[in-house]
Design an enzyme around this catalytic site. Structure first.
Site, short mmCIF file in Angstrom:
data_model
loop_
_atom_site.label_atom_id
_atom_site.label_comp_id
_atom_site.label_asym_id
_atom_site.label_seq_id
_atom_site.Cartn_x
_atom_site.Cartn_y
_atom_site.Cartn_z
N HIS A 1 0.82 -1.22 0.00
CA HIS A 1 0.00 0.00 0.00
C HIS A 1 0.85 1.26 0.00
CE1 HIS A 1 -3.11 -2.97 0.80
NE2 HIS A 1 -3.79 -2.16 0.01
N GLU B 1 -10.99 -10.85 -4.95
CA GLU B 1 -9.54 -10.76 -4.71
C GLU B 1 -9.03 -11.91 -3.85
OE1 GLU B 1 -8.69 -6.98 -2.82
OE2 GLU B 1 -10.48 -7.06 -1.58
C1 PEP Z 1 -6.47 -5.20 -4.82
O1 PEP Z 1 -6.25 -6.01 -3.93
O2 PEP Z 1 -6.18 -5.40 -6.03
C2 PEP Z 1 -7.06 -3.89 -4.52
C3 PEP Z 1 -7.39 -3.06 -5.47
O3 PEP Z 1 -7.19 -3.56 -3.20
P1 PEP Z 1 -5.98 -3.05 -2.28
O4 PEP Z 1 -4.79 -2.80 -3.15
O5 PEP Z 1 -6.42 -1.82 -1.58
O6 PEP Z 1 -5.78 -4.21 -1.35
MG MG Z 2 -7.15 -5.71 -2.00
#
Ligand code: PEP
Ligand code: MG
Length: 584
Positions: A191, A435
């Site tokens: 992140h 996911e």
């Molecule tokens: C993902 O997992 O692809 C997503 C868009 O969510 P995040 O990156 O916030 O986990």
């Molecule tokens: Mg995600």
């Protein structure tokens, strides 16, 4: 000059002085003070010792209260250690006799002690050695003070270097003063890396150990295209990168001309190109680049920026700002995805106990276990939906039961609002992220119970391949080109089409130009991407035809390794868009 290689996560070139965040393991350069200043420097040393003692006293009290006296005693022992007369006089002598700076003298003496304890070779002394290293960090924090530690006091632009930055630290970086950052830890879709894209500053993660080779203020170059960190560059290199930074600015200008162009393939297929945002202010980045909407609003950053639980009003105002700025275009609000690496102060105590946070209390699981927190957010979303095309999306759904529970809570919230006579929108579309492999495998069943899917490839890759997305030591195994991942995406798209439900890809995969033709070949017609990438992706779409995209996806289905897939896609991108693969 020294060059280090890491994972490029946000393009561009940044040049400037290093600002080292966190003081673990960095080298304190040998610096001298003027003989006339020795007295003043000794006073600075005494003041730092005093401040450290005070700080340790506070920790002792806190630990004794919360955990018991035996834990408080650890800090009392540290207090004794830092006041040890022999150790202090050794530091003072180095300042007085050799005119060393207090920073250098302190780190030299404490390092010697730490090494000595370490060499004694038993557990007890090894722990004392760790205590001394801890004390060294505390002392340096006070001696170096704001010059290194306090980002809020920055007055000049700097490049941040750190072992790691948490998503909340990154979210709070001030773009006015931070030109880019580099971390030793982190992976392609951690992140922190995603936030670098949101801030639109060059960044590299996963470089491995380098902080011991650099000191604050040293000249640094960050090449966010190729993942190179250059410490103390020579004249020629500096000149080369200054030119490449200029080319980057020019390319950004050229791409601005795409803002008003429609993302339509050469044979007339309209692709919906939306933006991912973390903060309401980013909506501007979407609008100015002509995004078709916000396909993913990561609302957990409301928590990470504020450090505390936002009230319903704070949620509501943020959502209103986004939906109003998008002027009728859709805004997909993803409910809180806290946990894993996104841990706000308020939940630290609970979440840090998870032995494996990626598989622990995260995301929709956390929301379902903390219903007041979840309901507060749902109320705000339903109310803000009166102002425009808002859609709700649940993250990390792994079972049908979870989805049904979340929907049930949404109905409860609607009833509450109705009872209270508060205006809200009842027919808000409800979707989910795909996911987790279990959701992809049961996509057909899920598709019957939602209005839309959004494929989160960042997590789908990590959970399918069992590779931590933030761990640089396994970064070579983390690939959107892996055949297993592509097969799962294909299954989800087919299931959604069978049930007539729209499906978007919102993971970082869709922001990477080489993957976009493949996704279109797999049947994807909607993507949500890092806003900065919208112009480049428009260029790719406008140079592509769907027939070619279909050929790409059939060819890829015959490949059995991520490396072959990635190489092939790179080659095809070059054919589609020769201008794109510019090497800055
Ligand atoms: C993902 O997992 O692809 C997503 C868009 O969510 P995040 O990156 O916030 O986990
Ligand atoms: Mg995600």
């Amino acid at each position: 000059m020294m060059i280090k290689q890491g994972i490029p996560v946000s393009p561009g070139v940044a040049i400037g002085p290093a600002f080292i965040m966190g003081n673990e393991d960095y080298r304190i350069p040998q610096r001298f003070v003027r003989i006339d200043d020795v007295e003043k420097e000794l006073q600075r040393l005494d003041a730092a010792i005093e401040q450290v003692c005070f700080e340790l006293g506070e920790h002792e009290e806190l630990a004794s209260d919360r955990l018991g006296k035996q834990y408080g005693a650890i800090f009392a022992a540290h207090q004794q250690l830092i006041q040890d007369p022999k150790m202090i006089s050794e530091i003072r002598e180095l300042i007085q006799d050799k005119c060393f700076s207090p920073e250098y003298a302190t780190s030299k003496v404490l390092e010697q002690y730490a090494k000595l304890f370490q060499s004694l070779g038993n557990q007890y002394f090894a722990e004392r050695s760790a205590d001394i290293v801890d004390l060294q960090h505390r002392m340096l924090k006070h001696l170096l003070g704001e010059r290194r530690e306090d980002l809020s006091n920055l007055t000049e632009p700097v490049l941040i270097l750190a072992n790691n930055l948490t998503p909340s630290e990154t979210a709070n970086l001030d773009k006015k003063h931070v030109l880019g950052f580099v971390t030793e830890a982190g992976g392609r879709t951690s992140h922190t890396a995603i936030l670098a894209g949101a801030l639109e500053i060059p960044a590299i993660v996963g470089v491995g150990e380098f902080l011991s080779n650099v000191s604050g203020g040293e000249m640094i170059i960050i090449d966010g295209y190729h993942g190179e960190l250059i410490i103390d560059p020579d004249e020629a290199v500096l000149e080369r990168f200054t030119a490449s930074r200029q080319r980057h600015f020019e390319e950004q200008e050229r791409l601005k001309t795409y803002a008003d162009l429609v993302p339509e393939t050469r044979d007339g297929e309209r692709i919906t190109l939306m933006g991912n945002i973390e903060f309401p202010q980013e909506v501007e980045h979407c609008v100015e680049r002509g995004a078709d909407g916000v396909g993913l609003y990561r609302t957990e950053f409301l928590y990470l920026q504020e450090g505390k639980e936002p009230t319903e009003q704070v949620h509501y105002e943020a959502y209103c700002e986004v939906v109003q700025s998008m002027q009728g275009r859709p805004v997909v609000i993803r409910t809180l995805d806290l946990g894993a690496d996104k841990i706000p102060g308020a939940l630290e105590k609970v979440l840090l106990q998870n032995s494996n946070p990626m598989l622990g209390l995260r995301s929709i699981r956390l929301s379902l276990q903390n219903q007041p927190l979840f309901k507060t957010q749902l109320r705000a979303i339903l109310r803000a939906a009166m102002l425009g095309d808002i859609r709700i999306m649940f993250p990390l759904v792994s079972t049908l039961r979870e989805l049904r529970q979340a929907r049930m809570l949404l109905s409860d919230v609607m009833e509450d609002l109705e009872d209270e006579g508060i205006e809200f929108r009842r027919d808000v579309p409800v979707g989910m992220m795909v996911e987790v492999p279990s959701a992809a495998i049961l996509a057909e069943e899920f598709a019957r119970e939602v209005d839309f899917f959004s494929i989160g490839t960042n997590d789908l890759i990590q959970y399918t391949l069992a590779v931590d997305r933030a761990d640089p030591s396994v970064a070579n195994l983390y690939s959107a080109g892996d055949p297993a991942v592509i097969r799962l995406i294909q299954q989800v798209v087919q299931a959604a089409h069978r049930e007539n439900k729209p499906v978007t890809v919102c993971g970082q995969m869709s922001s990477e130009p080489r993957f976009l033709p493949l996704l279109i070949g797999l049947g994807i017609r909607q993507v949500s991407v890092t806003p900065a990438m919208i112009p480049e992706l428009k260029e790719v779409i406008r140079n592509l035809d769907v027939k070619h995209a279909n050929e790409i996806s059939s060819h890829v289905s015959g490949l059995d390794s991520a490396r072959d897939v990635e190489n092939y896609l790179r080659g095809e991108l070059h054919k589609i868009c020769p201008a794109y693969a510019v090497d800055f």
